[in-house]
Design a protein around this motif. Structure first.
Motif, PDB file in Angstrom:
ATOM      1  N   SER A 183      53.608  46.586  57.060  1.00 54.48           N
ATOM      2  CA  SER A 183      53.000  46.966  55.787  1.00 54.48           C
ATOM      3  C   SER A 183      54.044  47.704  54.965  1.00 54.48           C
ATOM      4  CB  SER A 183      51.774  47.856  56.029  1.00 54.48           C
ATOM      5  OG  SER A 183      50.782  47.142  56.721  1.00 54.48           O
ATOM      6  N   LEU A 184      54.397  47.135  53.822  1.00 51.16           N
ATOM      7  CA  LEU A 184      55.526  47.658  53.046  1.00 51.16           C
ATOM      8  C   LEU A 184      55.123  48.290  51.722  1.00 51.16           C
ATOM      9  CD1 LEU A 184      57.999  44.692  53.653  1.00 51.16           C
ATOM     10  CD2 LEU A 184      57.673  46.782  55.013  1.00 51.16           C
ATOM     11  N   ALA A 185      53.868  48.136  51.304  1.00 51.83           N
ATOM     12  CA  ALA A 185      53.425  48.721  50.041  1.00 51.83           C
ATOM     13  C   ALA A 185      51.905  48.770  50.030  1.00 51.83           C
ATOM     14  CB  ALA A 185      53.934  47.895  48.856  1.00 51.83           C
ATOM     15  N   ASN A 186      51.374  49.622  49.156  1.00 58.75           N
ATOM     16  CA  ASN A 186      49.927  49.677  48.991  1.00 58.75           C
ATOM     17  C   ASN A 186      49.410  48.294  48.600  1.00 58.75           C
ATOM     18  OD1 ASN A 186      49.936  52.428  49.509  1.00 58.75           O
ATOM     19  ND2 ASN A 186      50.168  52.959  47.341  1.00 58.75           N
ATOM     20  N   VAL A 187      48.275  47.917  49.167  1.00 58.85           N
ATOM     21  CA  VAL A 187      47.786  46.550  48.971  1.00 58.85           C
ATOM     22  C   VAL A 187      46.263  46.545  49.023  1.00 58.85           C
ATOM     23  CG1 VAL A 187      47.926  46.042  51.435  1.00 58.85           C
ATOM     24  CG2 VAL A 187      48.012  44.161  49.808  1.00 58.85           C
ATOM     25  N   ARG A 188      45.677  45.545  48.396  1.00 58.44           N
ATOM     26  CA  ARG A 188      44.230  45.327  48.475  1.00 58.44           C
ATOM     27  C   ARG A 188      44.001  44.002  49.182  1.00 58.44           C
ATOM     28  NH1 ARG A 188      43.367  46.595  42.043  1.00 58.44           N
ATOM     29  NH2 ARG A 188      43.863  48.838  42.138  1.00 58.44           N
ATOM     30  N   TYR A 189      43.197  44.022  50.224  1.00 57.78           N
ATOM     31  CA  TYR A 189      42.911  42.810  50.998  1.00 57.78           C
ATOM     32  C   TYR A 189      41.496  42.316  50.712  1.00 57.78           C
ATOM     33  CZ  TYR A 189      47.056  43.752  53.853  1.00 57.78           C
ATOM     34  OH  TYR A 189      48.343  43.961  54.288  1.00 57.78           O
ATOM     35  N   ARG A 190      41.310  41.029  50.882  1.00 56.72           N
ATOM     36  CA  ARG A 190      39.978  40.438  50.885  1.00 56.72           C
ATOM     37  C   ARG A 190      40.018  39.162  51.723  1.00 56.72           C
ATOM     38  NH1 ARG A 190      39.257  37.929  44.705  1.00 56.72           N
ATOM     39  NH2 ARG A 190      40.498  36.031  45.048  1.00 56.72           N
ATOM     40  N   VAL A 191      38.872  38.681  52.150  1.00 56.32           N
ATOM     41  CA  VAL A 191      38.774  37.453  52.936  1.00 56.32           C
ATOM     42  C   VAL A 191      37.844  36.489  52.211  1.00 56.32           C
ATOM     43  CG1 VAL A 191      37.994  36.457  55.130  1.00 56.32           C
ATOM     44  CG2 VAL A 191      39.273  38.605  55.113  1.00 56.32           C
ATOM     45  N   VAL A 192      38.228  35.208  52.216  1.00 53.36           N
ATOM     46  CA  VAL A 192      37.495  34.178  51.470  1.00 53.36           C
ATOM     47  C   VAL A 192      37.219  32.997  52.399  1.00 53.36           C
ATOM     48  CG1 VAL A 192      37.542  32.656  49.442  1.00 53.36           C
ATOM     49  CG2 VAL A 192      38.689  34.888  49.362  1.00 53.36           C
ATOM     50  N   THR A 193      36.018  32.438  52.322  1.00 56.65           N
ATOM     51  CA  THR A 193      35.729  31.221  53.078  1.00 56.65           C
ATOM     52  C   THR A 193      36.299  30.023  52.320  1.00 56.65           C
ATOM     53  OG1 THR A 193      33.609  30.795  51.960  1.00 56.65           O
ATOM     54  CG2 THR A 193      33.574  32.210  53.924  1.00 56.65           C
ATOM     55  N   THR A 194      36.559  28.947  53.059  1.00 54.49           N
ATOM     56  CA  THR A 194      37.081  27.731  52.425  1.00 54.49           C
ATOM     57  C   THR A 194      35.948  26.733  52.171  1.00 54.49           C
ATOM     58  OG1 THR A 194      37.596  26.787  54.594  1.00 54.49           O
ATOM     59  CG2 THR A 194      39.348  28.009  53.480  1.00 54.49           C
ATOM     60  N   THR A 195      34.721  27.216  52.089  1.00 52.13           N
ATOM     61  CA  THR A 195      33.572  26.365  51.810  1.00 52.13           C
ATOM     62  C   THR A 195      33.601  25.892  50.364  1.00 52.13           C
ATOM     63  OG1 THR A 195      32.297  28.367  51.355  1.00 52.13           O
ATOM     64  CG2 THR A 195      32.099  27.421  53.556  1.00 52.13           C
ATOM     65  N   ARG A 196      32.760  24.911  50.072  1.00 49.45           N
ATOM     66  CA  ARG A 196      32.709  24.362  48.716  1.00 49.45           C
ATOM     67  C   ARG A 196      32.394  25.448  47.701  1.00 49.45           C
ATOM     68  NH1 ARG A 196      28.741  19.377  46.719  1.00 49.45           N
ATOM     69  NH2 ARG A 196      29.463  19.349  44.539  1.00 49.45           N
ATOM     70  N   HIS A 197      31.484  26.322  48.066  1.00 50.09           N
ATOM     71  CA  HIS A 197      31.183  27.494  47.237  1.00 50.09           C
ATOM     72  C   HIS A 197      31.668  28.717  48.010  1.00 50.09           C
ATOM     73  CE1 HIS A 197      28.805  25.011  44.538  1.00 50.09           C
ATOM     74  NE2 HIS A 197      28.163  24.523  45.590  1.00 50.09           N
ATOM     75  N   PRO A 198      32.888  29.176  47.737  1.00 55.95           N
ATOM     76  CA  PRO A 198      33.507  30.230  48.558  1.00 55.95           C
ATOM     77  C   PRO A 198      32.696  31.520  48.587  1.00 55.95           C
ATOM     78  CG  PRO A 198      35.116  29.199  47.103  1.00 55.95           C
ATOM     79  CD  PRO A 198      33.775  28.721  46.654  1.00 55.95           C
ATOM     80  N   ILE A 199      32.674  32.130  49.761  1.00 50.68           N
ATOM     81  CA  ILE A 199      32.115  33.472  49.930  1.00 50.68           C
ATOM     82  C   ILE A 199      33.298  34.432  49.970  1.00 50.68           C
ATOM     83  CG2 ILE A 199      30.635  34.942  51.324  1.00 50.68           C
ATOM     84  CD1 ILE A 199      29.258  32.449  50.213  1.00 50.68           C
TER      85      ILE A 199
END
Length: 312
Positions: free
Chosen positions: A198-214
């Motif tokens: 980890s080299l800098a402040n960061v914002r993470y998120r997770v996304v599904t690869t479904t047709r309508h992403p979550i």
């Protein structure tokens, strides 16, 4: 003929005109009417059951029976439908249902005259909507340290789904981009990603690869600078110096030298700035106590300070 004569005699004796037997029958109270309506606002765990009740002029209550089979087995608490002479719309909510499951139900109206059971109807609950939650540990993390992003995809059909980690790095103007390889959720929807450095402040998120992403909520990760410091002798008598190194090496970053008093208060006793990869205090007057080096925030990483350095 005899009955007619008796009625005539009663009328003459009392002076009151009695109604015919057919009129008496017409005025007898009626059992309430009950019509089972449709199920509304059906979700994965709840529904609103509707219908219509006609009290026929007698105080009437109603409830719904429901269950997984035609045997039903459960019912709502009773509610009042009043004592009017017209049908009234009624509705009661039920909860604690299982997703994607058929349910049977019917309306029951009850008064002092009797009970009426409406026709049986059915509805099917919906799927549990998919949702994502993630957590980042440790937070904060020391510069170049390992970070673990763990989470779960909740809802119906949450297993064996592909999810992707995305990051938006300080100064957060470049937007989110994919990090590493996608992961497949386990049978309980769980997943994890590892960031080795980890080299800098960061914002993470997770996304599904479904047709309508979550998309999960953003999880900020704070990266603190890494500081190594030690005490050295100064040329002046009864003085000492604190020097060390910091990474990332951000020239000009302010450094504070802090002494902790017996009461626990912290007093700044000197200042410096990062030069190349290191820092050095001027001569500090020797006073017994615990000293710390605090490197202030630079934007890309956040402030941090060393453990206590004991001066005797």
């Amino acid at each position: 003929m005899r009955v007619r004569n008796l009625l005539s005699m009663a009328t003459i004796a009392t002076g009151v005109l009695l109604p015919a037997p057919s009129a008496l029958a017409a005025r007898r109270p009626l059992r309430p009417g009950a019509v089972t309506g449709a199920a509304r606002s059906v979700s994965s765990s709840a529904a609103a059951l509707t219908g219509a009740v006609d009290p026929h002029g007698t105080a009437t209550s109603y409830y719904f029976q429901y269950g997984l089979t035609r045997a039903l087995g459960a019912q709502t608490p009773p509610a009042s439908a009043g004592a009017g002479n017209r049908p009234v719309s009624v509705a009661l909510a039920i909860g604690g249902l299982s997703p994607i499951t058929p349910y049977y139900y019917r309306l029951v109206a009850v008064s002092g005259v009797g009970a009426t059971v409406g026709a049986e109807r059915t509805f099917v609950t919906t799927k549990v909507p998919l949702s994502l939650q993630i957590a980042v540990t440790p937070n904060p993390v020391i510069y170049s340290g390992l970070v673990l992003i763990q989470g779960a995809l909740a809802g119906t059909e949450n297993a064996n789904r592909e999810v992707v980690l995305q990051a938006n790095v300080f100064p957060f103007t470049g937007g989110f981009f994919n990090v590493g390889n996608p992961q497949i959720t386990l049978s309980n929807g769980a997943f994890s990603f590892t960031i080795p450095q980890s080299l800098a402040n960061v914002r993470y998120r997770v996304v599904t690869t479904t047709r309508h992403p979550i998309i999960s909520a953003e999880a900020p990760e704070t990266v603190s600078c890494n500081i190594a410091a030690h005490i050295t002798r100064a040329r002046r008598r009864h003085h000492f110096r604190i020097e060390g190194r910091v990474s990332p090496a951000l020239n000009g970053t302010p450094v504070e030298f802090v002494r902790q008093t017996r009461s626990g208060a912290r007093v700044v006793v000197g200042r410096a700035v990062v030069r190349n990869t290191g820092f050095e205090s001027r001569g500090l007057r020797t006073r017994r106590g615990v000293y710390r080096v605090r490197v202030l925030a630079s934007g890309a990483v956040t402030a941090n300070e060393t453990p206590g350095l004991l001066v005797r």
